[in-house]
Design an enzyme around this catalytic site. Sequence first.
Site, mmCIF file in Angstrom:
data_model
loop_
_atom_site.group_PDB
_atom_site.id
_atom_site.type_symbol
_atom_site.label_atom_id
_atom_site.label_comp_id
_atom_site.label_asym_id
_atom_site.label_seq_id
_atom_site.Cartn_x
_atom_site.Cartn_y
_atom_site.Cartn_z
ATOM 1 N NE ARG A 117 -0.157 -2.371 -4.993
ATOM 2 C CZ ARG A 117 -0.312 -1.068 -4.805
ATOM 3 N NH1 ARG A 117 -0.488 -0.280 -5.837
ATOM 4 N NH2 ARG A 117 -0.265 -0.552 -3.587
ATOM 5 N NE ARG A 118 -4.000 -3.269 -3.894
ATOM 6 C CZ ARG A 118 -4.103 -2.072 -4.462
ATOM 7 N NH1 ARG A 118 -4.493 -1.968 -5.716
ATOM 8 N NH2 ARG A 118 -3.823 -0.979 -3.788
ATOM 9 C CE1 TYR B 57 8.433 12.079 1.365
ATOM 10 C CE2 TYR B 57 6.309 11.851 0.258
ATOM 11 C CZ TYR B 57 7.694 11.864 0.213
ATOM 12 O OH TYR B 57 8.339 11.647 -0.972
ATOM 13 C CG HIS C 199 2.587 10.758 -2.239
ATOM 14 N ND1 HIS C 199 3.269 9.667 -2.719
ATOM 15 C CD2 HIS C 199 3.532 11.707 -2.023
ATOM 16 C CE1 HIS C 199 4.571 9.944 -2.797
ATOM 17 N NE2 HIS C 199 4.742 11.183 -2.385
ATOM 18 C CG HIS D 285 8.460 1.798 -3.889
ATOM 19 N ND1 HIS D 285 9.656 2.474 -3.773
ATOM 20 C CD2 HIS D 285 7.493 2.685 -3.523
ATOM 21 C CE1 HIS D 285 9.427 3.712 -3.355
ATOM 22 N NE2 HIS D 285 8.128 3.866 -3.196
ATOM 23 C CG PHE D 286 3.846 -0.189 0.290
ATOM 24 C CD1 PHE D 286 3.607 1.164 0.309
ATOM 25 C CD2 PHE D 286 3.105 -1.010 1.130
ATOM 26 C CE1 PHE D 286 2.655 1.705 1.155
ATOM 27 C CE2 PHE D 286 2.154 -0.490 1.979
ATOM 28 C CZ PHE D 286 1.931 0.882 1.991
ATOM 29 C CG HIS D 287 6.754 -5.031 1.558
ATOM 30 N ND1 HIS D 287 5.710 -4.986 0.672
ATOM 31 C CD2 HIS D 287 6.295 -5.710 2.651
ATOM 32 C CE1 HIS D 287 4.666 -5.623 1.190
ATOM 33 N NE2 HIS D 287 4.996 -6.057 2.386
#
Length: 549
Positions: free
Chosen positions: A439-440, A227, A223, A374-376
Amino acid sequence: MQSSFIKIDKKDAGLVMAHFYVAFIALALGGLAGLLQVLVRSGRFTLPANIGYYQVLTVHGVLLGLVLTTFFILGFQIAAVSRTSGTFSKGSRLLGWIGFWVMVLGTGMAATMVLLNEASVLYTFYAPLQAHWIFYLGLTFVVVGSWIGGASVINEYIKWRKANPGQPSPLLTFMAVINTVLWIVATLGVAATVLFQLLPWSLGLVERVDVLVSRTLFWYFGHPLVYFWLLPAYMAWYVIIPKIIGGKIFSDSLARMSFILFLLFSIPVGFHHQLVEPGIDASWKFLQVVLTFMVVIPSLMTAFSLFATFELFGRSKGATGLFGWFKKLPWGDARFVVPFIGMVAFIPAGAGGLVNASNQMNQVIHNTIWVTGHFHLTLATSVVLTFFGIMYWLVPHLTGRILTKQMNKLAIIQGIVWAIGMSIMSGAMHIAGLFGAPRRSSFSTYGDAQQALDWIPYQIAQAVGGTILFLGIILVLYIFINLAFFAPKGEEEFPVGEVDEGAERTPMVLENWKIWLTVLVALILVAYSVPFLDMIQNGPPGSKGYKLW
């Protein structure tokens, strides 16, 4: 004629460009893997030469999520410190080069194993998936190399503080140091699981490893990794964008405080990625969810500071009304437009992050392709577009060239192409995720044939969006090569904003590392010590003796 710009030393510039060359090679290869991935997901394309879907997925995740970001960020931070705190000493520059080559060695080792299909374990490399030991050793070299490179930044900061006692350090330098400290503390988790669990396991020295411990150590790192990606973009938003638009930094103190809060609240929150996993007491998950939501505070501080900067600039240009300042922004300057698209994307990205971190809503979207969407939006849009915006002025600054009107126009087009492609692809991922699309997974790996057919429209939309994104990658690579080797010779500014005259004086307590590191360690111990000991003492039957190694 003497230059009107403060130029980075050529030797420092060479070190930065070395990092950028690796980063953009990773972008090219990782982007190609991403294109192949979405084409396979559409059900209309089969990979040639017995290339596996998860092999391509691992290449895409590792090269873009780890290699591109780490090399670009370290290069940018070296440039930022060199520009604001002075030319690196020979010792610091040597550390930077040693770190660079150790990272290159590790990247080569890991990439070779992935290409040989000996490490198709995705970028999370979760056990019980097992890779070749050379892959794990390569990852170790990448982490250790980044520590060495980070040490060069910290060394220059310490040198500046000694030469300027009682003075707040340059804002960009301070931000680079905060992000370096965050990275070093966070990577202790992934280093521990690789060195003491996965590497001995892959070498056959132990029979098995504790999966819960390895995942917990990974997400202790995973996580704050987000950041580590995001804070360099914030560096540009806080300090560089104000200069580009012709405005002033709203508040030096607010910027520093927001970075300190990101450092404190980004690390002890890994459990919110493990909300559905057994073996972790619900009360500890709840604590870390609360700490996760604390990150909203510096995010809102950042949004406030940015829009205050924009409004102050607009008012200084005669803007009236609530949103009159919006028209005054430099919409013809790619250095502003491309990062601004990233800023706008962070609004839905942040909202999606709140969903992911919420214990109740996470149950709906956990391990669905919503998470990938979301990641993208976060990394592949907000962060990456800001990195591109940085590249458009930093590369010509480093190479002694200029961003021409033609390249500036092409860069704006690239940002728009990226926004269109990502809106289509990420939007389809979010919607399909709400319907439970996993996912994946590729089209051929879905267990329910009818359900796979129901998701075909979303998979095709992802393929269309992914193809448009690949065109955006081709454009940015063309611009990078032009700015590095072919653009006209000249001088491009490294823009560093000045603080508004009305801002409060920066208190030195913000650079009292004894306070902030003590608070950081305390938060980590509170969030992890008891649940981690519980995992070790109360693991599953038969796991004693190789909980950690």
